[in-house]
Motif scaffolding. Sequence first.
Motif, PDB file in Angstrom:
ATOM      1  N   THR A 189       0.668  -1.216   0.152  1.00  0.00           N
ATOM      2  CA  THR A 189      -0.009  -0.003  -0.104  1.00  0.00           C
ATOM      3  C   THR A 189       0.720   1.329   0.146  1.00  0.00           C
ATOM      4  O   THR A 189       0.401   2.363  -0.024  1.00  0.00           O
ATOM      5  N   TYR A 244      -4.756  -2.677   4.768  1.00  0.00           N
ATOM      6  CA  TYR A 244      -4.389  -1.656   5.403  1.00  0.00           C
ATOM      7  C   TYR A 244      -4.980  -1.248   6.781  1.00  0.00           C
ATOM      8  O   TYR A 244      -4.225  -1.070   7.682  1.00  0.00           O
ATOM      9  N   GLU A 267      -6.465   6.786   2.658  1.00  0.00           N
ATOM     10  CA  GLU A 267      -7.128   7.215   1.426  1.00  0.00           C
ATOM     11  C   GLU A 267      -6.323   6.585   0.254  1.00  0.00           C
ATOM     12  O   GLU A 267      -5.388   6.768   0.147  1.00  0.00           O
ATOM     13  N   ILE A 268      -7.040   6.017  -0.750  1.00  0.00           N
ATOM     14  CA  ILE A 268      -6.596   5.414  -2.025  1.00  0.00           C
ATOM     15  C   ILE A 268      -6.350   6.481  -2.837  1.00  0.00           C
ATOM     16  O   ILE A 268      -6.889   7.477  -3.025  1.00  0.00           O
ATOM     17  N   TYR A 297       0.136   4.204  -2.371  1.00  0.00           N
ATOM     18  CA  TYR A 297      -1.049   4.095  -2.919  1.00  0.00           C
ATOM     19  C   TYR A 297      -2.131   4.324  -2.108  1.00  0.00           C
ATOM     20  O   TYR A 297      -3.215   5.012  -2.620  1.00  0.00           O
ATOM     21  N   ILE A 298      -2.093   3.819  -0.829  1.00  0.00           N
ATOM     22  CA  ILE A 298      -3.007   4.527   0.291  1.00  0.00           C
ATOM     23  C   ILE A 298      -2.285   5.414   1.200  1.00  0.00           C
ATOM     24  O   ILE A 298      -1.322   4.931   1.932  1.00  0.00           O
ATOM     25  N   ASN A 328      -9.246  -3.156  -4.738  1.00  0.00           N
ATOM     26  CA  ASN A 328      -9.027  -2.121  -4.109  1.00  0.00           C
ATOM     27  C   ASN A 328      -9.479  -2.081  -2.726  1.00  0.00           C
ATOM     28  O   ASN A 328      -8.889  -1.578  -1.674  1.00  0.00           O
ATOM     29  N   LEU A 377      -7.579  -1.993   0.997  1.00  0.00           N
ATOM     30  CA  LEU A 377      -7.764  -0.974   1.755  1.00  0.00           C
ATOM     31  C   LEU A 377      -8.097  -1.531   3.365  1.00  0.00           C
ATOM     32  O   LEU A 377      -7.658  -1.122   4.368  1.00  0.00           O
TER      33      LEU A 377
END
Lengths: 136, 259
Positions: B191, B249, B199-200, B194-195, B242, B246
């Motif tokens: 991640t 994460y 938030e993505i 990307y995150i 996604n 998330l």
Amino acid sequence: MGKKDRINNSRNIKIQISLSDGRMQVQVPGDGSTMNVYNFENQKTTKHSHIHYKDENDKESKHINRGIANAAHTFDKPEHPTIVLVKSSDDFDYKYESLSERFISLLSKEQLMMLKQQLNTMNSLNDNVKEKEKHL
Amino acid sequence: MIQVFNFNLDKELNNILLSYYSYLKQNNFSSKKSIEYIHYILENLDIKKYANKIIFEKQLLANGFFDPNHCSITINENYLEKMQLAYNMNFLKKEIIIIEFLTLLFHEIKHILQFKTKTETSNITINDILNISSYLKQIANKREKYFHNLFPDEIDANISSGLFIYNFANQNKELELDLENAEKNLIYYLTLGYITNGEILPCSQIKFLYHNLLNQEFLEEQYNLNNFENIFYGFTKTEEQNKKLLKSYQTQKLCLDIK
């Protein structure tokens, strides 16, 4: 060495023909084959002259969404810059220390402060040794 | 399916790593014997001709890098010493430090494998992606740290190395290698960039780079990547992926099946 020079060195390819659409036909070392590539130096000085890099001191401009929004307002017609020939990464300066973020993430704030203090102590001890060596 | 040179945790490599791991628990990362182990690994992966020098350097500005021109891997010894100091102060377990070190080592080894892929295969797709990555690095504002984790070759090296160490820990549970931390380590790299703050990124990493560095639209349709490769090279992920990324994460548990 300037950026332009570094790029020329890193390509290490033989340019044969300049094509009318801004691309070049180049010979790949080793197997001797040819391929078409864009002349990025021209693109950078003309086609992409509108690109603006964000000020590193401006914390707000580092925000992802704002970066995208800014870029969207200045889009040219979509164009794929196609293939590039960069065989090595030696002209990238590797100043990024982002991987250490993982290390930092393992420690609490208190632990980090203590570690920082310890490192400072070690640095100053090291400086003292160097200073003494100078006087010897 | 794109053919790339990759890590394969076969029995022989697993045995080398088992022995190396036992050694590292009691010894320094930069010792002569440790360097010998790294050579065994490079030999096993058949990449010694691309990297036959292992250097531990204190003045390095990054944590490590592979230099194809000098056939060398350089590891930042200063970084390792800071971790060792944290270990001495009882902040970190030795197992965690070994995970960090092995991930860093295999990150650089993945760059060698990428170089091998570029040199030894004629796969246009993967060569294109790796070349685009190199080009984007060249034009990126070197002061902008954030971009580094978004370049396709870096995402690939980050995730591949994290996944490799996770698989190694998973296959050798008796080692007490701290599987939980190897999992967190993998999620961190899955991640990374990307995150951010839960938030993505509003578009794929490669599209983000094109927007910001070239002011252009990247046409992903030209590349026929499968669902796993989309993650490894920073292309657009499916909605399901996604969601799982998330969730991984947020929970720090791997919720995604990746190779």
